[in-house]
Every structure is written in C-alpha cells, then in structure tokens.
Scaffold this active site. Sequence first.
Site, PDB file in Angstrom:
ATOM      1  N   LEU A  34       0.821  -1.217   0.000  1.00  0.00           N
ATOM      2  CA  LEU A  34       0.000   0.000   0.000  1.00  0.00           C
ATOM      3  C   LEU A  34       0.854   1.267   0.000  1.00  0.00           C
ATOM      4  CD1 LEU A  34      -2.806  -1.030   2.525  1.00  0.00           C
ATOM      5  CD2 LEU A  34      -2.679  -1.422   0.064  1.00  0.00           C
ATOM      6  N   HIS A  35       0.371   2.271  -0.716  1.00  0.00           N
ATOM      7  CA  HIS A  35       1.049   3.558  -0.799  1.00  0.00           C
ATOM      8  C   HIS A  35      -0.004   4.668  -0.666  1.00  0.00           C
ATOM      9  CE1 HIS A  35      -0.608   3.421  -4.813  1.00  0.00           C
ATOM     10  NE2 HIS A  35       0.110   2.360  -5.129  1.00  0.00           N
ATOM     11  N   GLY A  37      -1.581   6.320  -2.784  1.00  0.00           N
ATOM     12  CA  GLY A  37      -2.730   6.158  -3.682  1.00  0.00           C
ATOM     13  C   GLY A  37      -3.810   5.326  -3.006  1.00  0.00           C
ATOM     14  N   HIS A  38      -3.380   4.192  -2.453  1.00  0.00           N
ATOM     15  CA  HIS A  38      -4.337   3.346  -1.718  1.00  0.00           C
ATOM     16  C   HIS A  38      -4.904   4.118  -0.524  1.00  0.00           C
ATOM     17  CE1 HIS A  38      -1.533   0.164  -3.446  1.00  0.00           C
ATOM     18  NE2 HIS A  38      -2.707  -0.234  -3.906  1.00  0.00           N
ATOM     19  N   GLN A  62      -5.262 -12.812 -12.217  1.00  0.00           N
ATOM     20  CA  GLN A  62      -5.095 -11.656 -13.103  1.00  0.00           C
ATOM     21  C   GLN A  62      -3.655 -11.458 -13.575  1.00  0.00           C
ATOM     22  OE1 GLN A  62      -6.503  -8.996  -9.875  1.00  0.00           O
ATOM     23  NE2 GLN A  62      -5.046  -7.533 -10.694  1.00  0.00           N
ATOM     24  N   ASP A 151      -6.025   3.090 -12.768  1.00  0.00           N
ATOM     25  CA  ASP A 151      -6.284   1.889 -13.561  1.00  0.00           C
ATOM     26  C   ASP A 151      -7.605   2.107 -14.304  1.00  0.00           C
ATOM     27  OD1 ASP A 151      -4.101  -0.117 -12.575  1.00  0.00           O
ATOM     28  OD2 ASP A 151      -4.850   0.891 -10.795  1.00  0.00           O
ATOM     29  N   GLN A 154      -9.528  -0.864 -15.804  1.00  0.00           N
ATOM     30  CA  GLN A 154     -10.106  -1.692 -14.738  1.00  0.00           C
ATOM     31  C   GLN A 154     -11.396  -1.046 -14.214  1.00  0.00           C
ATOM     32  OE1 GLN A 154      -7.742  -3.584 -11.521  1.00  0.00           O
ATOM     33  NE2 GLN A 154      -8.340  -1.828 -10.321  1.00  0.00           N
ATOM     34  N   SER A 187       2.394   0.256  -6.848  1.00  0.00           N
ATOM     35  CA  SER A 187       3.173  -0.739  -6.081  1.00  0.00           C
ATOM     36  C   SER A 187       4.386  -1.168  -6.887  1.00  0.00           C
ATOM     37  CB  SER A 187       2.307  -1.957  -5.771  1.00  0.00           C
ATOM     38  OG  SER A 187       1.133  -1.546  -5.124  1.00  0.00           O
ATOM     39  N   ARG A 188       4.268  -1.128  -8.218  1.00  0.00           N
ATOM     40  CA  ARG A 188       5.369  -1.581  -9.073  1.00  0.00           C
ATOM     41  C   ARG A 188       6.529  -0.577  -9.121  1.00  0.00           C
ATOM     42  NH1 ARG A 188       1.043  -4.260 -11.733  1.00  0.00           N
ATOM     43  NH2 ARG A 188       1.507  -6.474 -11.943  1.00  0.00           N
TER      44      ARG A 188
HETATM   45  P1  AMP Z   1      -3.687  -2.453  -6.631  1.00  0.00           P
HETATM   46  O1  AMP Z   1      -3.279  -2.775  -5.241  1.00  0.00           O
HETATM   47  O2  AMP Z   1      -2.572  -2.004  -7.514  1.00  0.00           O
HETATM   48  O3  AMP Z   1      -4.546  -3.539  -7.242  1.00  0.00           O
HETATM   49  O4  AMP Z   1      -4.634  -1.177  -6.522  1.00  0.00           O
HETATM   50  C1  AMP Z   1      -5.740  -1.174  -5.669  1.00  0.00           C
HETATM   51  C2  AMP Z   1      -6.566   0.047  -5.969  1.00  0.00           C
HETATM   52  O5  AMP Z   1      -5.789   1.215  -5.738  1.00  0.00           O
HETATM   53  C3  AMP Z   1      -7.026   0.104  -7.432  1.00  0.00           C
HETATM   54  O6  AMP Z   1      -8.372   0.545  -7.470  1.00  0.00           O
HETATM   55  C4  AMP Z   1      -6.093   1.103  -8.031  1.00  0.00           C
HETATM   56  O7  AMP Z   1      -6.641   1.775  -9.142  1.00  0.00           O
HETATM   57  C5  AMP Z   1      -5.877   2.054  -6.867  1.00  0.00           C
HETATM   58  N1  AMP Z   1      -4.645   2.820  -7.057  1.00  0.00           N
HETATM   59  C6  AMP Z   1      -3.408   2.331  -7.332  1.00  0.00           C
HETATM   60  N2  AMP Z   1      -2.527   3.334  -7.496  1.00  0.00           N
HETATM   61  C7  AMP Z   1      -3.213   4.490  -7.325  1.00  0.00           C
HETATM   62  C8  AMP Z   1      -2.872   5.878  -7.375  1.00  0.00           C
HETATM   63  N3  AMP Z   1      -1.641   6.290  -7.639  1.00  0.00           N
HETATM   64  N4  AMP Z   1      -3.849   6.783  -7.149  1.00  0.00           N
HETATM   65  C9  AMP Z   1      -5.109   6.380  -6.885  1.00  0.00           C
HETATM   66  N5  AMP Z   1      -5.504   5.093  -6.815  1.00  0.00           N
HETATM   67  C10 AMP Z   1      -4.570   4.163  -7.045  1.00  0.00           C
END
Ligand code: AMP
Length: 282
Positions: A34-35, A37-38, A62, A151, A154, A187-188
């Site tokens: 988590l960062h 964004g999350h 996925q 995303d 998605q 996360s990447r």
């Molecule tokens: P993930 O863990 O990458 O599957 O992402 C989980 C959720 O966090 C997804 O709905 C992503 O679109 C969202 N997310 C990932 N990175 C960001 C970001 N930089 N800003 C906003 N939402 C994000």
Amino acid sequence: MSEVVRSIAALRELLLPIRHRGESIGLVPTMGALHRGHRRLLECAREENGIVVASIFVNPLQFDRPEDLESYPRTFETDLALCSETGVHFVFAPATAEMYPQAQLAWVDVPALGEYLCGQRRPGHFRGVSTVVMKLLQIVEPRRAYFGQKDAQQLVVIQRMVHDLNVPVTIVPVATVREDDGLALSSRNKHLNRQERQVATVLPRALNLAKELVDQGERRVDAIQAAARAVFERHPEVRLEYLSIADPETLVPVESIDRPVLIAAAVWVGSTRLIDNVTVSP
Ligand code: AMP
C-alpha cells in the site's frame, strides 16, 4: 487497530449485524504494498461509510506472467499499519486457497472492454480482475466500492460489470495520486532503480503534453499521437507498449477529438511495466 480476517465465513459473520443495523460498508480492494494512492481510497471510504473493509489479496487469476506474480511486492505488516492509521475496521487478507479452494470454473468477463489498451497485451487479465472483484463484492456486500482512476480500464470494466449484472453497489472512482514529479504512485514503482525511477517521469510528461495540445485546440488524433510518441523517442530506455486515445466508456480508439477522451499509455522501464492515463475534454 484494524482487525485482520482470513476467512470468508468469519468476515461474513462480522459484517452481517453491521449490515442489519443499516450501517454502510465501504470496500477498498487492493493487492497490498500500500502507498498514498491506496491511502486516498481508504480515506474516501472512511469519509463516506460507517465501516471500511480493505482487502489485501494478490490475485493469481489476473497475472499473465508467473514471474510478475512471484515478484509482486508483499509488505503485509506496513500495509496493516497504514490501514490501522486510516481507520480501516477490517482487513480481509485471505490465503489463495481460501479464495480459490478448487480450480475456478465460473468466471465473470466483460470481453468487449478487455480487448483494448492493456487487454491486448495481457490476455485474461481483466477476466481475472472482474472475477475476483465480483467474488469480493459477494463476500463483503458493500454499499460502495472504491477504485482508482489510475487503472482506468479496470474501473470501466468494473463499472460495466456492476451495471450489466445489476450488482447492488456504487462504484466510486478516485483520482490518481502522484509523486511531486508527476509519476503516478504504483506498487510496481518499488521495482525501479534510481535511474529507472528518474526516466519513468517520461510517462506522465508525454500524457500531459497530449492533454496540453487538446487544451490548446488540437483535435487531430494523429498529431497528438506523434507529439506524445516523440517524447518517448527521446528516451530509448523506455519502451512504449501502447498509447491510445479512446472513448472513456467503450475504450474504442477515436478518430478525432470532439468529446471527452481517455489518453492512456503503458511503458516498460527495464523489466517494470507502468501504466498511466489522463482524461481530456475538448
Ligand atoms: P492495486 O493494489 O494495484 O490492485 O490497486 C488497488 C486500488 O488502488 C485500485 O483501485 C487502483 O486503481 C488504486 N490505485 C493504485 N494506485 C493508485 C494511485 N496512484 N492513485 C489512486 N488510486 C490508485
């Protein structure tokens, strides 16, 4: 402190009385690492709901490359601390065998939307996403579920799945959170070395240039494509996978810009794949 729940049955039992009391449940599906964004998604869910469930599950369905699944960052303890800090009530972190005790025979798919953008290069990816999100929606039965615009494809796939299958949930889009230099948090990004991290900003810069051109009145898709591609060409260390100017709902590439469009791109920086997008209105 967030409560960690590992089993589907236990989570259902915890959520049932909450739902019966009429309290709204907000779900934030994640794959962990988590960062900020999350965090933004979790904060939005916290503001709008009585109870927040964050799921942390690296969904094997996925991943189209086994090495990507294997190397996906896993940072559960710090994830849990971030969830606790943000006021998340339950962290649903099932083992793979809990989510997929047998080979998955039933799938959810929105094939027409999975064909474009990332779907062209990642066969089966969106089918895996839709299937796990549908399972999470069935398990948690939230009133609202939160997804990042980062995303974009998605988000469109999930919105259409929920619409077409009459799933009783509101999908809430959340704006992309970026670093100061414009790179979208992901996360990447953890996989990037210092040099790669620096050059990765070419992705938001090219997308911003495309947006500026539209804002300045450019309506020709070819001209915008050429200008954005030229930004990437100056950085041979970054390999452009696709740059698409598309309808934000159908994801079909547009021929001219006479309504809002999604400008989305995927690049490889070393062995790390990054995606980003902007939405532009003429
Ligand atoms: P993930 O863990 O990458 O599957 O992402 C989980 C959720 O966090 C997804 O709905 C992503 O679109 C969202 N997310 C990932 N990175 C960001 C970001 N930089 N800003 C906003 N939402 C994000």
